[in-house]
Design a protein around this motif. Structure first.
Motif, PDB file in Angstrom:
ATOM      1  N   THR A 124      -4.743   1.335  -4.541  1.00 24.88           N
ATOM      2  CA  THR A 124      -4.141   1.620  -3.180  1.00 24.88           C
ATOM      3  C   THR A 124      -5.579   2.186  -2.539  1.00 24.88           C
ATOM      4  N   SER A 125      -5.837   1.507  -1.380  1.00 23.92           N
ATOM      5  CA  SER A 125      -6.972   1.786  -0.531  1.00 23.92           C
ATOM      6  C   SER A 125      -6.461   2.195   0.678  1.00 23.92           C
ATOM      7  N   PRO A 126      -6.527   3.577   1.124  1.00 23.63           N
ATOM      8  CA  PRO A 126      -5.928   4.137   2.484  1.00 23.63           C
ATOM      9  C   PRO A 126      -6.479   3.477   3.627  1.00 23.63           C
ATOM     10  N   GLY A 127      -5.565   2.680   4.268  1.00 23.78           N
ATOM     11  CA  GLY A 127      -5.750   2.768   5.817  1.00 23.78           C
ATOM     12  C   GLY A 127      -6.160   1.141   6.003  1.00 23.78           C
ATOM     13  N   ARG A 128      -6.318   0.396   4.885  1.00 23.36           N
ATOM     14  CA  ARG A 128      -6.715  -0.933   4.898  1.00 23.36           C
ATOM     15  C   ARG A 128      -5.618  -1.811   4.610  1.00 23.36           C
ATOM     16  N   THR A 129      -5.522  -3.107   5.342  1.00 21.89           N
ATOM     17  CA  THR A 129      -4.428  -3.839   5.046  1.00 21.89           C
ATOM     18  C   THR A 129      -5.285  -5.407   5.406  1.00 21.89           C
ATOM     19  N   SER A 130      -4.846  -6.244   4.735  1.00 16.44           N
ATOM     20  CA  SER A 130      -5.504  -7.510   4.891  1.00 16.44           C
ATOM     21  C   SER A 130      -4.777  -8.607   5.769  1.00 16.44           C
ATOM     22  N   SER A 131      -5.181  -9.606   6.063  1.00 18.85           N
ATOM     23  CA  SER A 131      -4.712 -10.549   7.166  1.00 18.85           C
ATOM     24  C   SER A 131      -3.260 -11.110   6.378  1.00 18.85           C
ATOM     25  N   ASP A 132      -3.544 -11.301   5.175  1.00 18.20           N
ATOM     26  CA  ASP A 132      -2.268 -12.050   4.624  1.00 18.20           C
ATOM     27  C   ASP A 132      -1.228 -10.804   3.994  1.00 18.20           C
ATOM     28  N   SER A 133      -1.385  -9.652   4.626  1.00 18.45           N
ATOM     29  CA  SER A 133      -0.483  -8.397   4.062  1.00 18.45           C
ATOM     30  C   SER A 133       1.055  -8.944   4.589  1.00 18.45           C
ATOM     31  N   VAL A 134       2.088  -8.359   3.746  1.00 17.28           N
ATOM     32  CA  VAL A 134       3.393  -8.598   4.021  1.00 17.28           C
ATOM     33  C   VAL A 134       3.727  -7.830   5.302  1.00 17.28           C
ATOM     34  N   SER A 135       5.145  -8.361   5.797  1.00 20.27           N
ATOM     35  CA  SER A 135       5.504  -7.405   6.777  1.00 20.27           C
ATOM     36  C   SER A 135       5.938  -6.215   6.387  1.00 20.27           C
ATOM     37  N   LEU A 136       5.791  -5.255   7.496  1.00 18.28           N
ATOM     38  CA  LEU A 136       6.003  -3.898   7.388  1.00 18.28           C
ATOM     39  C   LEU A 136       7.428  -3.401   7.057  1.00 18.28           C
ATOM     40  N   PRO A 137       7.889  -2.369   6.130  1.00 15.68           N
ATOM     41  CA  PRO A 137       9.309  -1.996   6.291  1.00 15.68           C
ATOM     42  C   PRO A 137       9.785  -1.463   7.551  1.00 15.68           C
ATOM     43  N   PHE A 138       9.252  -1.024   8.547  1.00 13.15           N
ATOM     44  CA  PHE A 138       9.768  -0.686   9.610  1.00 13.15           C
ATOM     45  C   PHE A 138       9.343  -1.874  10.740  1.00 13.15           C
ATOM     46  N   SER A 139      10.329  -2.112  11.869  1.00 10.86           N
ATOM     47  CA  SER A 139       9.931  -2.799  12.789  1.00 10.86           C
ATOM     48  C   SER A 139      10.173  -2.320  14.224  1.00 10.86           C
ATOM     49  N   ASN A 140       9.824  -3.207  15.215  1.00  7.54           N
ATOM     50  CA  ASN A 140       9.947  -2.672  16.570  1.00  7.54           C
ATOM     51  C   ASN A 140      11.318  -2.086  16.949  1.00  7.54           C
ATOM     52  N   GLY A 141      11.457  -1.137  17.615  1.00 11.39           N
ATOM     53  CA  GLY A 141      12.730  -0.751  17.864  1.00 11.39           C
ATOM     54  C   GLY A 141      13.469   0.285  16.933  1.00 11.39           C
ATOM     55  N   GLU A 142      13.065   0.557  15.765  1.00 15.24           N
ATOM     56  CA  GLU A 142      13.505   1.374  14.906  1.00 15.24           C
ATOM     57  C   GLU A 142      13.583   2.583  15.435  1.00 15.24           C
ATOM     58  N   ARG A 143      14.681   3.289  15.368  1.00  9.74           N
ATOM     59  CA  ARG A 143      14.949   4.857  15.757  1.00  9.74           C
ATOM     60  C   ARG A 143      15.876   5.432  14.660  1.00  9.74           C
TER      61      ARG A 143
ATOM     62  N   GLU B 250      14.040  -2.753   0.785  1.00 11.25           N
ATOM     63  CA  GLU B 250      12.685  -3.159   1.632  1.00 11.25           C
ATOM     64  C   GLU B 250      12.683  -2.286   2.802  1.00 11.25           C
ATOM     65  N   HIS B 251      13.617  -1.626   3.281  1.00  8.57           N
ATOM     66  CA  HIS B 251      13.273  -0.883   4.681  1.00  8.57           C
ATOM     67  C   HIS B 251      12.739   0.666   4.434  1.00  8.57           C
ATOM     68  N   ARG B 252      12.618   0.992   3.273  1.00  7.27           N
ATOM     69  CA  ARG B 252      11.902   2.064   2.806  1.00  7.27           C
ATOM     70  C   ARG B 252      12.068   3.430   3.919  1.00  7.27           C
ATOM     71  N   VAL B 253      13.420   3.749   4.041  1.00  8.80           N
ATOM     72  CA  VAL B 253      13.701   4.660   5.049  1.00  8.80           C
ATOM     73  C   VAL B 253      13.644   5.978   4.564  1.00  8.80           C
ATOM     74  N   PRO B 254      13.175   6.991   5.164  1.00 10.43           N
ATOM     75  CA  PRO B 254      13.197   8.432   4.681  1.00 10.43           C
ATOM     76  C   PRO B 254      14.601   8.997   5.234  1.00 10.43           C
ATOM     77  N   VAL B 255      15.460   9.076   4.312  1.00  9.20           N
ATOM     78  CA  VAL B 255      16.807   9.554   4.573  1.00  9.20           C
ATOM     79  C   VAL B 255      17.180  10.897   4.637  1.00  9.20           C
ATOM     80  N   ARG B 256      16.241  11.766   3.970  1.00  5.46           N
ATOM     81  CA  ARG B 256      16.378  13.043   3.866  1.00  5.46           C
ATOM     82  C   ARG B 256      14.826  13.999   3.660  1.00  5.46           C
TER      83      ARG B 256
END
Length: 248
Positions: free
Chosen positions: A10-29, A218-224
């Motif tokens: 794991t390299s903190p803060g770095r992503t690559s152009s071919d990285s997969v989608s994030l577990p959180f998305s626009n509008g998540e509340r 895949e959502h990796r939600v902090p539930v507690r």
């Protein structure tokens, strides 16, 4: 689904152009009930918004609030609000503001990160300083989403990162303690119980380490979330938001 990588990879803060989608998305509340000593002490929310910065580059805007309940407000009012703008490509924070209102404590923070120069313009209560920051530094809000993004949810997996907060650079260690099934309004889910070694006070008024239960889907939600405070501990339980955001 984020690929399972060992902590050493794991390299903190770095992503690559071919990285997969994030577990959180626009509008998540995500909304949480906060309890303290068995009583409802307040509510907290975390919101994700996609957009673009002033150069047209894609960014995430992360918003967090923590407010005390009417009962607690009578003797210890809390109204904390923070906004963090994160570059979507590098997942490094660009700008953060945080208004702390806890009891008689009133502080306003404003951070502008200039990662290419290794500097942050840090303003606390009107006093400005130019301070050095290490590569890949996160802020006190973006660090939670960064952990949610990259940490492999495998018992024993660990992550070390640097967080800039209150004009200081802090080392923060994160470790998966184990897998645990938990239940709430969102149903019964397998979670990864993660301990965060916190060297500073976060938005949930903690005085020490925080434990966070993330779903292993895949959502990796902090539930507690659970943290020690001056007297006892506070627990934030997710009440709204899990599974309500449409995803591709």
């Amino acid at each position: 689904m984020f690929p399972t990588r060992g902590a050493a990879e794991t390299s903190p803060g770095r992503t690559s152009s071919d990285s997969v989608s994030l577990p959180f998305s626009n509008g998540e509340r995500l909304a949480y009930d906060v309890t303290w000593l068995g009583m409802r002490a307040g509510i907290a929310t975390m919101v994700v918004q996609e957009g673009a910065d002033d150069r047209g580059k894609p960014q995430l805007t992360l918003r967090m609030t923590a407010r005390s309940s009417p009962t607690v407000t009578k003797f210890y009012p809390v109204d904390n609000r923070g906004v963090s703008q994160v570059d979507l490509e590098s997942f490094l924070p660009r700008h953060m503001t945080f208004a702390r209102r806890e009891g008689k404590r009133f502080n306003d923070f404003d951070y502008t990160f200039r990662h290419s120069e290794g500097l942050v313009t840090a303003v606390k209560d009107g006093k400005t300083d130019e301070l050095a920051i290490p590569p890949d530094v996160q802020d006190a809000m973006s660090c939670l989403y960064y952990v949610r993004k990259v940490l492999p949810f495998v018992p024993g997996a660990a992550l070390a990162l640097t967080v800039h907060h209150d004009k200081k650079n802090y080392k923060m260690d994160v470790r998966v303690e184990g897998l645990e099934t938990v239940e709430g309004p969102w149903g019964k889910r397998e979670t990864a119980r993660v301990v965060v070694i916190m060297p500073f006070q976060g938005i949930f008024l903690n005085e020490g380490n925080i434990r966070v239960w993330f779903t292993t889907d895949e959502h990796r939600v902090p539930v507690r979330m659970k943290a020690k405070v001056v007297i006892g501990s506070i627990v934030a339980e997710l009440t709204e938001g899990y599974g309500t955001v449409a995803r591709p």
